[in-house]
Design an enzyme around this catalytic site. Structure first.
Site, PDB file in Angstrom:
ATOM      1  N   GLY D 155       0.822  -1.195   0.000  1.00 45.50           N
ATOM      2  CA  GLY D 155       0.000   0.000   0.000  1.00 45.50           C
ATOM      3  C   GLY D 155       0.862   1.253   0.000  1.00 45.50           C
ATOM      4  O   GLY D 155       2.067   1.207   0.270  1.00 45.50           O
ATOM      5  N   CYS D 156       0.245   2.371  -0.327  1.00 45.57           N
ATOM      6  CA  CYS D 156       0.982   3.624  -0.431  1.00 45.57           C
ATOM      7  C   CYS D 156       1.506   4.069   0.935  1.00 45.57           C
ATOM      8  O   CYS D 156       2.693   4.374   1.085  1.00 45.57           O
ATOM      9  CB  CYS D 156       0.101   4.709  -1.056  1.00 45.57           C
ATOM     10  SG  CYS D 156      -1.531   4.881  -0.299  1.00 45.57           S
ATOM     11  N   TYR D 157       0.628   4.098   1.932  1.00 45.96           N
ATOM     12  CA  TYR D 157       1.090   4.472   3.274  1.00 45.96           C
ATOM     13  C   TYR D 157       2.140   3.490   3.797  1.00 45.96           C
ATOM     14  O   TYR D 157       3.169   3.910   4.337  1.00 45.96           O
ATOM     15  CB  TYR D 157      -0.080   4.507   4.256  1.00 45.96           C
ATOM     16  CG  TYR D 157      -1.021   5.675   4.151  1.00 45.96           C
ATOM     17  CD1 TYR D 157      -0.568   6.987   4.267  1.00 45.96           C
ATOM     18  CD2 TYR D 157      -2.388   5.469   3.977  1.00 45.96           C
ATOM     19  CE1 TYR D 157      -1.460   8.063   4.210  1.00 45.96           C
ATOM     20  CE2 TYR D 157      -3.281   6.538   3.921  1.00 45.96           C
ATOM     21  CZ  TYR D 157      -2.818   7.832   4.043  1.00 45.96           C
ATOM     22  OH  TYR D 157      -3.694   8.880   4.003  1.00 45.96           O
ATOM     23  N   ALA D 160       5.614   4.268   2.459  1.00 44.05           N
ATOM     24  CA  ALA D 160       6.206   5.474   3.059  1.00 44.05           C
ATOM     25  C   ALA D 160       6.567   5.252   4.522  1.00 44.05           C
ATOM     26  O   ALA D 160       7.524   5.848   5.036  1.00 44.05           O
ATOM     27  CB  ALA D 160       5.231   6.646   2.935  1.00 44.05           C
ATOM     28  N   GLU D 308       6.816  10.325  -0.845  1.00 51.44           N
ATOM     29  CA  GLU D 308       6.747   9.549  -2.083  1.00 51.44           C
ATOM     30  C   GLU D 308       5.522  10.041  -2.845  1.00 51.44           C
ATOM     31  O   GLU D 308       4.673  10.734  -2.285  1.00 51.44           O
ATOM     32  CB  GLU D 308       6.585   8.052  -1.777  1.00 51.44           C
ATOM     33  CG  GLU D 308       5.252   7.782  -1.075  1.00 51.44           C
ATOM     34  CD  GLU D 308       4.906   6.306  -0.875  1.00 51.44           C
ATOM     35  OE1 GLU D 308       5.823   5.466  -0.902  1.00 51.44           O
ATOM     36  OE2 GLU D 308       3.715   6.027  -0.671  1.00 51.44           O
TER      37      GLU D 308
END
Lengths: 336, 336, 336, 336
Positions: D155-157, D160, D308
């Site tokens: 996932g994106c979170y 990061a 990001e």
């Protein structure tokens, strides 16, 4: 590999040029320069306070021009991403060394000494180079660009304004007794990277400026061969130009005529995209090297819409496109 | 009618103060001052290049302080919307004239000479006034504000950080062995109206700054009586602060306990709004004088969310709120 | 106290109306209605998922219209912040009950049945009310508004377009053989609070739409008595309209003539601000009930700039202004 | 040339994948699919109402999956840019055909059936594939990715959050008794391209959401092997994630230790950039495939900053990076 120097590399257009050239298979960046007084001298272009997006991509230092004078004879290409008067002053030096110069400023765009006095506030000293300069509107002047030593890359507004109008003028479709009304909105980067209250984040909001007095109006009119009313606006976004051009066509001109004219000149041009349907939005081109064009016709009223990224097709990308044309590379090399 | 002077009226907080005072039924604006060197001296506050939104509302000139010295004895109230060191230098003058002074800078917020040397870069000369100054966190210090001559209006971040935490500390709900982690994001107006590359429209993007070194950290810790980790961020919006505070409660503390504590202190306070459900978003308070507070508790982890407009509850509105309290007006007069 | 009902109170204009009316000294909000099918029915207007900015200001429930039918005879004023076809359908009911109706939709703005069929997609059934409706362009129709039962509050674009042009037409300064070119950019709130891909945060960017086909073009032309070319644009901001109007004046018309015309009609109007110098920016009016006007003239080319908040002078504020005029209150009551 | 199919190509991540693959020297796009019910079926991906930025770059049609079943045995690679439950349902079909599958959804990221029931709202039916799935955190799992058939792109979170923390955990520098506090702000594109009131342009403003309940918290904790407090926020920008991570290091850990740990794992990784000085801002990575990391240490308090582009390193770019690793191409092919 051709060796290229970017003068004024710390600004928005300069950094973008560095990015493009760093990816170009036939170009080697010979140097990035800034003014000797600049606080950025000595830093990397990708410094965290400068252009950190380029970290790992263009980790080259910004140095005063003096650092490169010893190797100037090895440099093939110079990009000037400098203030107008600076370009005016230094371009002849590079030209005399035999460099091919791509000037992103306005210093060589209009062959008229009076134009510079009136609109740029300096007296132009280089009539010879004005005579030799080729206006780098890439889709229209490619034959001249191929043989030019000095290419005056067009302004951001003039590119967005001329690309949709030129085919119609060339095909004789416009009623030239009525001046096209060009309303254009530019992102804030168009004003450069220098701090001023005008580009303070909290001061920016959509507004018109430079009514009847913007220097891009005579640039447009000169290269279009048609007077225009040009009203620039500042928009609250970083990059991009959106132009809405209202004009009058000759009696009997149809939608098909307009589309045919646009396609005649652009169907085989990779960086101009003509919309058969709908109108382009700013987001279509932000970060990309295109100019997108759409239109609507009703009776004899024609509205043309064009969008581009002011830093790309309106500056750095068109400069690289001109360079590609000049040296016989594929027109879009390193751009898409 | 009380006569009020706004010193530093051309900035964002100063202009907002002028707007509030212009609507206040018990206040007359005696004058708006700017620095003598300011290019704005002589212009109207509502000049089209300054604060045109105030045209027709506050069409008063910005004048150097010298223009008001003859009438200083007629002035009841002074708002200082000035740089920290300027407030430090000039506040005593007004105080000695008997004015009630509301200082929006940090010059009198913390009663510690060393604090100013370390965090503000000047040596504080006015210990006596530091001793007398009342910290204008309006919901907490109203009794002191009523009798103060010098009110140090809190910083924007400290207001957003303290309002949610103070009730929990007062009620003994926090595990004070673990420092609250305060992450806050401020709009660009927090940095003032001075042009700099940091607030250039194209340079602004969400980022943290001042890690472990921002001057608001000791201000928060001092008035909270609790050490904290405070990390400020700049967000790409004009006005507002959003704070996310992660802390640890004592064993057994429940959601109802938290809500009861917040309601105990704020249910009757008109400018703090406690959410029984959901969490406040920045848009809830932009342009309004409130601080909105919400929270979530899981096991012993508590997250508090607070939002305010940094220029209003974080500056001008809280200053006017303090003035209303000081002079016995309704607390929200001219604010809502 | 007059009793007012807001129909369609959950939208942007409706919520703004509720805010204004809540502050109005002569108005009591009798009710806020939403469609019976609305998921918002039963919630407070200030619910955290609706308009939390109004928490503590307008904590009234949104209820279906049916809840108010028993008290309709007690209601003096009805604001319709509803879809065009809904206003069309329900306005007669309130009018027949004797209410004074302020309709913010387009349902009664143009006295032409064909106009509704072509531009709004429904067949208008109420010619009688069309005949009686007064167009609420407040600065121009105040005498009629004072005695009207049905006030059709103008559209947002038409307000921004007509206010600068009407004085010039009234004074006979325009060359009416050449249609004014009106380019206007609206914030996203103009499209309402309904979710759609067009107002998705990531899809919004500056673009033109509705070329030659927007329903505000005939509204403008009708009330101006002058054909125009109107090109609307969507801008990437929440609130506001910026209009750039390029037109042609008669031979011999001077800057002083233009200024005199604007001042003749607006110098004593509190909600139109004429710029003697410079041009207004969007930020001058966002959140405020004004329309600001500036201009530039060169030879016979005139460019007029007008800005307003589309939700305020372009909708809710003008509606309240009309109400103030209708009932003899000060024109700006509760607005500034 | 390997043949790749993109399932769910009309969304933001899908369109970005198409752009990357169109430039990839070893990949041929075999097809772009959308749901059969989608109104986009039959249109070009670069349609002016879809992704016009791709005009001339990816002019391929969006077709229902059924159009590709006949050629499924010729397809080497499948990217799933689909809803979690859709990925769950269709991934096994492609896997059984022998395709290498890169799933951008959450359907195979955590090997725990209960996780899906609790956080994703469906019962996971494919324990076998969960066992075989490799978590595609590219910098950490490259050895496993090289041999995987099913890569669950993080996932994106979580990307990061994990990239800055993993080196410190691996080197034993963190005090693991205190949970890292992860505050992250995502751009609106993170919520997808589906219209909803939550992503309406006028409704978006900075706010926290999903406190203690976001599905990325257990994803982070699982792959980090460390409990965390994770608070997501929505920011008013299109693309990007900014994470601020506050944690506690073991006694004696120094700035050099932190830097050494980050460099140990990332100095030779092309898509993670470690800042020796300063902290990264969101603008450093928007439109680029990097994760940038900076930090500050005071006593035992450590703040890590990572940024990001949520659609790139947080989705499409990491998926392509995984594909490059899987097939032995240079890790950054087509990405920079």
């Amino acid at each position: 590999m051709l060796k290229a120097l970017i003068v004024g590399a710390s600004g928005y257009a300069g950094a973008q040029l560095a990015f493009y050239l760093s990816k170009h298979p036939h170009i080697e960046i010979a140097g990035l320069t800034v003014s000797e007084k600049s606080a950025d001298a000595g830093k990397l272009l990708s410094d965290f306070e400068l252009h950190p997006q380029l970290k790992g991509l263009v980790d080259l230092p910004l140095l005063p021009m003096a650092d490169y004078t010893a190797i100037i004879q090895d440099i093939d290409i110079v990009f000037l991403a400098t203030e107008h008067s600076v370009s005016h002053d230094i371009a002849p030096y590079f030209l005399e060394q035999g460099c091919i110069v791509f000037d992103l400023s306005g210093a060589f765009r209009v062959n008229s000494l009076g134009f510079y006095t009136e609109f740029y506030g300096f007296n132009h000293q280089h009539q010879t180079w004005l005579d030799k300069a080729v206006y780098g509107l890439a889709e229209w002047n490619d034959k001249l660009i191929k043989h030019a030593q000095l290419i005056a890359v067009p302004g951001c507004y003039p590119t967005a304004a001329q690309l949709p109008l030129k085919p119609l003028i060339a095909e004789g479709l416009l009623d030239d007794t009525q001046w096209p009304v060009i309303n254009a909105v530019s992102g804030v980067s168009g004003a450069g990277r220098k701090a001023s209250l005008k580009n303070h984040f909290c001061e920016v909001s959509l507004h018109a400026y430079g009514l009847f007095s913007h220097r891009h109006q005579p640039e447009i009119a000169t290269h279009l061969g048609q007077e225009v009313i040009f009203t620039p606006h500042l928009g609250s976004f970083k990059q991009g130009i959106h132009a809405t051009i209202t004009c009058r066509v000759k009696d009997g001109v149809t939608t098909d005529d307009i589309l045919a004219a646009l396609n005649k000149y652009y169907a085989h041009k990779p960086l101009v995209r003509v919309y058969q349907q709908g109108w382009p939005a700013l987001k279509s081109v932000v970060g990309l090297p295109y100019c997108d064009i759409g239109f609507a016709l009703k009776d004899r009223h024609l509205i043309l819409i064009s969008v581009e990224d002011n830093l790309l097709k309106g500056a750095a990308a068109q400069a690289v496109q001109c360079m590609n044309i000049r040296f016989g590379f594929d027109e879009t090399t390193s751009l898409i």
